[in-house]
Design an enzyme around this catalytic site. Structure first.
Site, PDB file in Angstrom:
ATOM      1  N   GLU A  90       0.782  -1.226   0.000  1.00  0.00           N
ATOM      2  CA  GLU A  90       0.000   0.000   0.000  1.00  0.00           C
ATOM      3  C   GLU A  90       0.821   1.288   0.000  1.00  0.00           C
ATOM      4  O   GLU A  90       0.369   2.310  -0.525  1.00  0.00           O
ATOM      5  CB  GLU A  90      -0.924   0.005   1.238  1.00  0.00           C
ATOM      6  CG  GLU A  90      -2.008  -1.052   1.216  1.00  0.00           C
ATOM      7  CD  GLU A  90      -3.018  -0.836   0.109  1.00  0.00           C
ATOM      8  OE1 GLU A  90      -3.513   0.306  -0.039  1.00  0.00           O
ATOM      9  OE2 GLU A  90      -3.297  -1.794  -0.635  1.00  0.00           O
ATOM     10  N   SER A 472     -47.222 -32.208  39.772  1.00  0.00           N
ATOM     11  CA  SER A 472     -46.781 -32.690  41.087  1.00  0.00           C
ATOM     12  C   SER A 472     -45.326 -32.370  41.393  1.00  0.00           C
ATOM     13  O   SER A 472     -44.893 -32.523  42.535  1.00  0.00           O
ATOM     14  CB  SER A 472     -46.987 -34.203  41.188  1.00  0.00           C
ATOM     15  OG  SER A 472     -48.364 -34.492  41.267  1.00  0.00           O
TER      16      SER A 472
END
Length: 802
Positions: A90, A472
């Site tokens: 770059e 239950s």
């Protein structure tokens, strides 16, 4: 000579005038464009959106959440090879220029005037200019923006070091496939940290900023390799890499293996989504997707897989017992190539090892099938085709022949038959669903959570979002209330018909599941055999407001109506809450808060949430000077007396040994728990625990309907609990339940509650001063005696659960 001097004088004057005019123009341009330049100093406080990462309890990565996949990495943590690759690709003069590269500008200018019409101009942006553009400006292709970019770059160079500028760039740059920054790209392209990357790998990453979509590793592989090799050559030219190493690197394949991260890899989709929802609620969507949180969850990956296997096996076992419902879909395998046809049908990824397949033909009692082709990383359908067969054994569970079940074009799920190559078993997605939660009863840490058969099929978490009647399985909290208020396990309660008058309505006449009554029985018997009549009488005697208060203490219900039917589990709650409630029974009655998260840290490593709130005395000492060891202070609330907690634990152990949880005995370890089946068997539960692990199991349809006239929790939910505990406790010793100081163990007659002599009877747990006397009292002589008219006490609410 005079003319020559005049000429040079003229040229100098003209040059000076032109220079002056140029300087004025340049100053004017700079002044014009400097008026509205963005504030570059904001880069000092740069906080980019960073990925939130969720880890399991063992540190393995579970999930990631982000809008931009980014992991911020300081420049000091980046290897030289990586930074050199980006500089070569770059901005080779990065460490030499002042933010603008005159050589690059000249090169781009020449190209601009020589390029063919329609071609894009060549860029001359330095890394500093790209930082200016990416952070502070726009991407528009104009000379105005370019001039501003250069001016901002010059200012940035005066304010920040080169390393800081490079750090900003390497963490912000887009590198394709939703990756921002080199750390995320390294992880998601190669499954590595930046320090593990090789030369060809760093070169490929450095090639991406120019055109990430054009350098796709699968769709444009050749172009990607070409650009990568160009970067390697640039690194050689800049003196970063030797030619020999470069040629070797250029010969290597691209080597991209895109990381696929999903909680479903350890069957944790429901768990991860529950954590994600909590994070969003606690910190907000922005912090979740941009805040870079580090979340350590409580998940035990091995236990999670055990939990899913146990639940899925239970759901499939029930579903297959109710027959074959037909194929997923029908496709044309004559007019179309079968691989393409079946590949278009969505398959659930989290039902493995099941595979989607299509029936190609049926001959006799053998169906030939084609498995759904897998997809390549780039999304294309794989070219290879895998076929197999389903024989009579593969459809045995349907109780029909292969021809009766399958026909050409049927899209079905199949599973390989053990080690029999090419042979498969027919599968079907169960209609029924359920949930399983496994929890550390002493801390509330959720070790495993499965919220249904398939998270891909339904995101609805039945462990936390489904409000269902526990039946239950709620009864232990009624009996724990009684034990905490003067009753003993040997207290006699009448198991006889009872009629409850209701204001403005017909009297309520609850009944036991089997429709029978057994007369006077001990409190223990009422739980072990899940007697509704005894539970209603007990609740009536101690008072439903007290039961409701204890239900709130245990976190089962926030505000339970004080109706007698609620004592039989007629209210609605979740599997997570029930499991937490049972945890408080086995942990000695200490309050716990169920949690899926151990701790959360922000992007700077500061802890912003910790589940464990216990204090530590002496933990902040800088050095040891002879003081006592640090002491962790347990400041949790005591919701139930430890002695009462052990009594109900002992009774629930009896449920497994002698009662409705008999299927659990097969585990061969000390276990306790309770079944729960609602009216018409619409929901079945089993909630229980070992001394160190609490587990809740629920099973039922999302749109409630009966599981069958004879369905019970002991038949369907208990086996899921059993299968899970077999795996989870396989390498654990058979640890008995811990007996707290003060408990007196006395052998009593199981039927009368009186002291037993000889080898008959059971060992019962009593608090000091409450055991049966030497003369045999304590059975029928112990409380409780009901008044003759107690059966007709006015109450409200209907129900009748077992």
């Amino acid at each position: 000579m005079r003319y020559i001097l005049r000429f040079f004088g003229f040229m100098f004057t003209a040059g000076a005038i032109l220079f002056g005019i140029g300087a004025v123009v340049a100053a004017g341009v700079i002044w014009h464009y400097s008026r509205d330049l963005p504030d570059y100093t904001q880069l000092a406080a740069y906080e980019p959106p960073v990925t939130t990462r969720m880890h399991a309890g063992d540190g393995s990565l579970l999930a990631e959440y982000s809008r931009e996949r980014r992991l911020y990495l300081p420049i000091q943590a980046m290897p030289p090879l990586l930074t050199q690759a980006f500089i070569s690709a770059e901005d080779k003069n990065f460490y030499k220029h002042p933010g603008v590269d005159i050589e690059g500008i000249a090169r781009a200018g020449v190209y601009f005037f020589r390029r063919d019409r329609g071609k894009r101009p060549q860029g001359a942006s330095t890394i500093t200019q790209q930082v200016a553009k990416n952070f502070l400006l726009t991407n528009e292709q104009t000379f105005d923006r370019k001039i501003k970019e250069m001016l901002v770059a010059l200012r940035i160079e005066t304010a920040f070091t080169k390393d800081r500028i490079l750090e900003l760039y390497l963490n912000e740059i887009y590198l394709g496939l939703s990756n921002y920054g080199v750390a995320a790209a390294a992880l998601n392209y190669f499954g590595k940290g930046v320090n593990e990357l090789t030369l060809p790998e760093v070169a490929y990453l450095a090639a991406l900023p120019k055109a990430p979509s054009d350098l796709h590793p699968f769709r444009n592989r050749d172009r990607a390799v070409e650009r990568r090799n160009y970067v390697i050559d640039r690194m050689v030219a800049d003196g970063y890499v030797e030619r020999e190493a470069a040629e070797k690197a250029k010969a290597e394949p691209l080597g991209v293996n895109v990381r696929s991260l999903s909680p479903n890899t350890i069957a944790a989709g429901f768990f991860a989504e529950e954590v994600r929802r909590e994070l969003a609620e606690r910190f907000g969507e922005k912090s979740l997707y941009e805040g870079g949180l580090s979340v350590r969850t409580t998940l035990d990956p091995k236990m999670q897989q055990m939990a899913r296997r146990a639940l899925v096996d239970g759901l499939v076992r029930y579903d297959e017992a109710h027959g074959w419902r037909g194929p997923v879909q029908k496709v044309d395998v004559i007019a179309r190539e079968w691989g393409q046809a079946v590949a278009e049908i969505p398959a659930y990824a989290d039902v493995q090892p099941w595979r989607l397949a299509v029936v190609l033909d049926v001959q006799g009692e053998v169906a030939r099938i084609g498995l759904q082709p897998r997809r390549e990383p780039g999304g294309e359908i794989a070219r290879d085709r895998i076929t197999g067969v389903i024989g009579a054994e593969g459809v045995k569970w349907t109780r029909k022949s292969v021809r009766q079940v399958l026909s050409a074009g049927d899209v079905i799920y199949v599973e390989a038959l053990g080690d029999r190559s090419g042979q498969y078993r027919l599968r079907q997605l169960p209609e029924i669903s359920g949930a399983l939660v496994a929890m550390d009863p002493y801390t509330g840490r959720v070790l495993a959570m499965v919220g249904g058969f398939s998270f891909d099929q339904s995101k609805f978490n039945r462990a936390t979002q489904a409000q269902r009647q526990p039946g239950s399985s709620f009864k232990p909290f009624v009996y724990a209330t009684a034990l905490d208020n003067g009753y003993t396990p040997a207290t006699i309660i009448m198991d006889t018909p009872i009629e409850i008058a209701q204001a403005g309505a017909e009297a309520w006449r609850p009944d036991n599941y089997d429709g029978k009554s057994t007369g006077p029985r001990t409190l223990r018997y009422g739980i072990e055999h899940s007697k509704n009549l005894m539970t209603v009488r007990l609740s009536q005697d101690i008072g439903m407001p007290l039961v409701a208060d204890y239900a709130r203490r245990f976190g089962i219900y926030d505000d339970m109506p004080p109706f007698l039917s609620m004592s039989l589990g007629a209210g609605e709650t979740t599997v997570l809450k029930m499991t937490a409630g049972y945890s408080m029974l086995v942990n000695g009655g200490k309050r716990i808060r169920p949690t899926l998260i151990d701790r959360i840290q922000n992007r700077w490593g500061q802890t912003v949430f910790r589940h464990d709130e216990r204090g530590c005395e002496g933990c902040d000492a800088e050095r040891w000077t002879g003081q006592n060891e640090p002491n962790i202070v347990d400041n949790r609330e005591q919701v139930l007396d430890p002695l009462s907690a052990y009594q109900i634990t002992s009774i629930l152990e009896g449920v497994v040994i002698r009662g409705t949880g008999g299927a659990i005995k097969e585990v061969g370890k000390p276990l306790a728990g309770k079944t729960g089946t609602t009216n018409d068997a619409k929901d079945v539960w089993f909630v229980g625990f070992s001394p160190d692990l609490a587990v809740g199991v629920y099973m039922g349809y999302d749109r409630p309907r009966s599981l069958g006239n004879s369905a019970t929790a002991g038949q369907y939910a208990a086996p899921i609990f059993r299968d899970f505990m077999k795996q989870a406790l396989a390498d654990k010793p058979a640890t008995p339940f811990r007996v707290p100081p003060g408990i007196k163990l006395v052998k009593i007659d199981r039927a009368t509650g009186a002291r037993a002599h000889g080898n008959d009877g059971i060992v019962e747990a009593f608090k000091p001063g409450t055991g049966p006397n030497e003369s045999g009292g304590g059975g029928f002589d112990a409380p409780v005696v009901f008044a003759p008219d107690a059966d007709r006490a006015v109450s409200r609410g209907t129900g009748g659960l077992y």
